[in-house]
Design a protein around this motif. Structure first.
Motif, PDB file in Angstrom:
ATOM      1  N   ASP A 126     110.573  98.098  54.479  1.00 18.95           N
ATOM      2  CA  ASP A 126     111.742  98.325  54.000  1.00 18.95           C
ATOM      3  C   ASP A 126     111.952  99.899  53.751  1.00 18.95           C
ATOM      4  O   ASP A 126     111.655 100.660  53.167  1.00 18.95           O
ATOM      5  N   ARG A 128     115.534 100.699  53.545  1.00 20.14           N
ATOM      6  CA  ARG A 128     116.658 100.584  53.091  1.00 20.14           C
ATOM      7  C   ARG A 128     117.449 101.816  52.137  1.00 20.14           C
ATOM      8  O   ARG A 128     116.326 102.068  51.375  1.00 20.14           O
ATOM      9  N   SER A 314     117.573  92.162  53.001  1.00 17.99           N
ATOM     10  CA  SER A 314     118.140  91.733  54.010  1.00 17.99           C
ATOM     11  C   SER A 314     118.438  90.212  53.932  1.00 17.99           C
ATOM     12  O   SER A 314     117.517  89.556  53.492  1.00 17.99           O
ATOM     13  N   ARG A 483     122.540  94.712  50.035  1.00 20.43           N
ATOM     14  CA  ARG A 483     122.053  93.812  50.773  1.00 20.43           C
ATOM     15  C   ARG A 483     122.696  93.891  52.272  1.00 20.43           C
ATOM     16  O   ARG A 483     123.654  94.675  52.568  1.00 20.43           O
ATOM     17  N   SER A 484     121.782  93.594  53.193  1.00 23.16           N
ATOM     18  CA  SER A 484     121.986  93.778  54.530  1.00 23.16           C
ATOM     19  C   SER A 484     122.033  92.436  55.436  1.00 23.16           C
ATOM     20  O   SER A 484     121.558  91.507  54.979  1.00 23.16           O
ATOM     21  N   SER A 485     122.554  92.406  56.646  1.00 24.45           N
ATOM     22  CA  SER A 485     122.507  91.337  57.601  1.00 24.45           C
ATOM     23  C   SER A 485     121.545  91.747  58.501  1.00 24.45           C
ATOM     24  O   SER A 485     121.418  90.817  59.644  1.00 24.45           O
TER      25      SER A 485
END
Length: 622
Positions: A126, A128, A314, A483-485
């Motif tokens: 991760d 992010r 995610s 948050r991610s996709s």
């Protein structure tokens, strides 16, 4: 079996701020189905750049599939020198920073799945971005008390989160690297100094953001634009000596050279001194940033395939597994691809997965995410029973999976990451599936030392509560990851644990749909990796609209009318700009069995595919 193999080229559409606003309006919910909460809309983060048919690639030793030929060549060169999949991923990312700056780079973040064949273990890395410690839940609330317009929030320093990709790659290299860290930067440094020809995709992307780039001034304006303010054209030789110097410093000093010292100071100055839209990033945010190693989310599909994806923060891995889990209740193989029934049922599964995503998924270090419950087989069977083959759900409602501990508010985040994906397998059988991003096209448009900074904070909900006053899971908090996709995925033989394939895509919140449709293509419909990537894009999110790729084999009156008869609101779009890149095991193993996804084992041990909607390729060593 019908396969999407059109050889036409799409018009080179450009998205201005006005066009973005129009698309937001056009992608709204069904006028006949009132929506209680704001729904997430899909808007492509980058303009489309045509459709160029690609041929499946084969290789016997290793393979790289990524978004630009120069980056792929850098990766295969590292593999040829004995580098690992992680080594190659680092080299690919650095070159992509240069040749595809609109999509990813060291000013952004990434998620990476790594499969270590020796230990037979998958880890989720991760990288992010995080919100600055000075950020508040009202970060994107204007002086009038209302949420800022999206591009107002994006352009400038306010949207910049702490970049994470370099710390993540450094951690992965320490665990899985074979070649010296320094060597992995050489291809990008050389290209930065010698120059490269601007690709058609990069030029089109610049043109789509030219007015905004110009408005942000130097150094980005003169780097990307001609003196008259128009985009530098395709074929222009572009050099970036500042990036070369930055990469050389990181090559010699490790990630600390980026997160501490002069580079960090310049990043913070760029963000906090923006004349109209300053941000909150501090030197301490950079120096204290840590990447994380998480356990992937995995599930078994149709008893044969073990599918592993990225966990929260995610939503990609969770939503892909939810989609597959619900579709197990239906005989997709009998429906065939590109038919009314398959488009209907897959879109319905997407709706239900996105409804859960919007309510429950966020940074698990800050909120309780019922991750195990969301992919629980019994829960997904119950959700599948909501799917009626003759009537659309319309606007979906989230379920109540096992493990829910708090009532949550409906999230209206846009989530439009400008992103890229790479899939790599090395000679030892280790694999990487990595999706990397700076969020919107060209990120925040803030350029520092030859690279662009992300605008990842706009992946948070702009409001902390919904209209009923319920707390939104994906709201801004200090140190939190939005948050991610992104859905980097690795597929295994469920019985033996053997590696079968790695795939993923850019494309904002539609990443989930792109990745899932390719997995369905390779599993239920028996397609090879390139054919599965070629399949037309379609899908639905948290409203009654089903979008289908304009001009594709499913864009027919029969399918459009059939969907409408089942209650869908149908939208045709030519902006489903996926960028799928996949590598699958295509050979015969020592026990005599072919890989589950193999379609032509005699052609090579590995097969790779690249999305015809972008400029990437797949290439390997023999």
């Amino acid at each position: 079996m019908t396969i999407f193999t059109t050889g036409r080229r799409w018009p080179l559409a450009l998205l201005s701020a006005t066009a973005v606003a129009a698309l937001l309006a056009a992608c709204g919910g069904n006028d006949d189905s009132p929506v209680a909460e704001p729904v997430e809309q899909y808007v492509p983060p980058e303009p489309p750049s045509g459709y160029t048919p690609k041929s499946i690639a084969y290789a016997n030793k290793d393979m790289v599939a990524a978004a630009n030929p120069l980056a792929v060549q850098a990766g295969t060169a590292i593999l040829a020198k004995g580098g690992s999949a992680t080594d190659a991923a680092i080299a690919v990312q650095m070159v992509l920073n240069l040749v595809e700056p609109q999509s990813s780079g060291i000013g952004g973040g990434a998620f990476m799945l790594h499969f270590d064949k020796g230990s037979n273990r998958v880890l989720a890395y991760d990288g992010r971005e995080t919100a600055p410690m000075a950020a508040t839940p009202n970060l994107f609330i204007g002086a009038d008390g209302n949420p800022l317009a999206f591009l107002t929030a994006v352009d400038g320093g306010l949207s910049v989160g702490t970049p994470g990709v370099l710390r993540m790659l450094e951690a992965a290299h320490k665990a899985h690297g074979k070649l010296p860290w320094k060597d992995l930067f050489e291809p990008a440094i050389k290209l930065s100094e010698d120059g490269f020809a601007i690709s058609e995709r990069m030029s089109v992307s610049i043109a789509g953001s030219a007015a905004r780039i110009k408005a942000q001034g130097e150094p980005g304006a003169s780097y990307f634009l001609r003196a008259d303010g128009t985009a530098k054209p395709t074929g222009t030789l572009l050099k970036n000596p500042e990036l070369a110097a930055t990469l050389r410093a990181i090559a010699n000093g490790g990630a600390d050279a980026f997160y501490k010292g002069d580079i960090a100071a310049d990043i913070v100055a760029k963000v906090t001194r923006h004349p109209t839209n300053p941000g909150k990033l501090a030197l301490s945010d950079l120096s204290n940033y840590t990447s994380k190693v998480r356990e992937p989310v995995c599930g078994v599909y149709r008893t044969k395939y073990r599918v592993c994806g990225m966990p929260a923060p995610s939503s990609g891995g969770i939503a892909v597994l939810q989609t597959l889990g619900m579709l197990e209740s239906f005989d997709l193989a009998a429906m065939k691809p590109n038919t009314l029934d398959s488009v209907h049922v897959v879109s319905e599964a997407y709706r239900l997965a996105y409804a859960d995503r919007a309510l429950y998924v966020a940074d698990p270090d800050f909120v309780s995410v019922p991750q195990a419950g969301l992919i629980n087989a019994d829960y997904l069977k119950g959700r599948a029973r909501l799917i009626d083959m003759q009537r659309s759900i319309g606007t979906p409602v989230a379920g109540t999976p096992p493990g829910v501990v708090a009532s949550r508010g409906a999230d209206s985040s846009l989530n439009l990451p400008s992103t890229t994906h790479l899939s790599i397998v090395d000679a030892s059988g280790n694999a990487v599936s990595m999706t990397t991003t700076i969020e919107n096209g060209f990120g925040s448009l803030q350029m520092v030392r030859g690279f662009l900074l992300n605008n990842q904070l706009t992946d948070f909900s702009f409001t902390a509560t919904d209209s009923a006053g319920k707390a939104i899971a994906n709201s801004v908090q200090p140190g939190k990851r939005p948050r991610s996709s992104m859905a980097p995925t690795i597929i295994f033989n469920a019985a033996t644990g053997d590696f079968e394939g790695a795939i993923g895509s850019p494309g904002g919140s539609a990443i989930i749909q792109y990745t899932a449709k390719s997995i369905l293509g390779m599993t239920d419909w028996g397609l090879n990796v390139q054919q599965a990537i070629n399949l037309p894009n379609f899908g639905a999110q948290t409203n009654a609209t089903t979008s289908i790729e304009k001009g594709s084999v499913i864009d027919t009156a029969a399918i459009r009318d059939g969907l409408r008869a089942r209650g869908h609101t149908v939208a045709q779009t030519d902006t489903f700009t996926s960028g799928l890149h996949g590598v699958i095991y295509n050979g015969v193993r020592a026990n005599g069995s072919a890989g589950l996804l193999s379609r032509n084992p005699a052609a090579g041990t590995y097969a790779g595919g690249a999305d015809p909607r972008r400029e990437g390729i797949a290439l390997g060593n023999n």
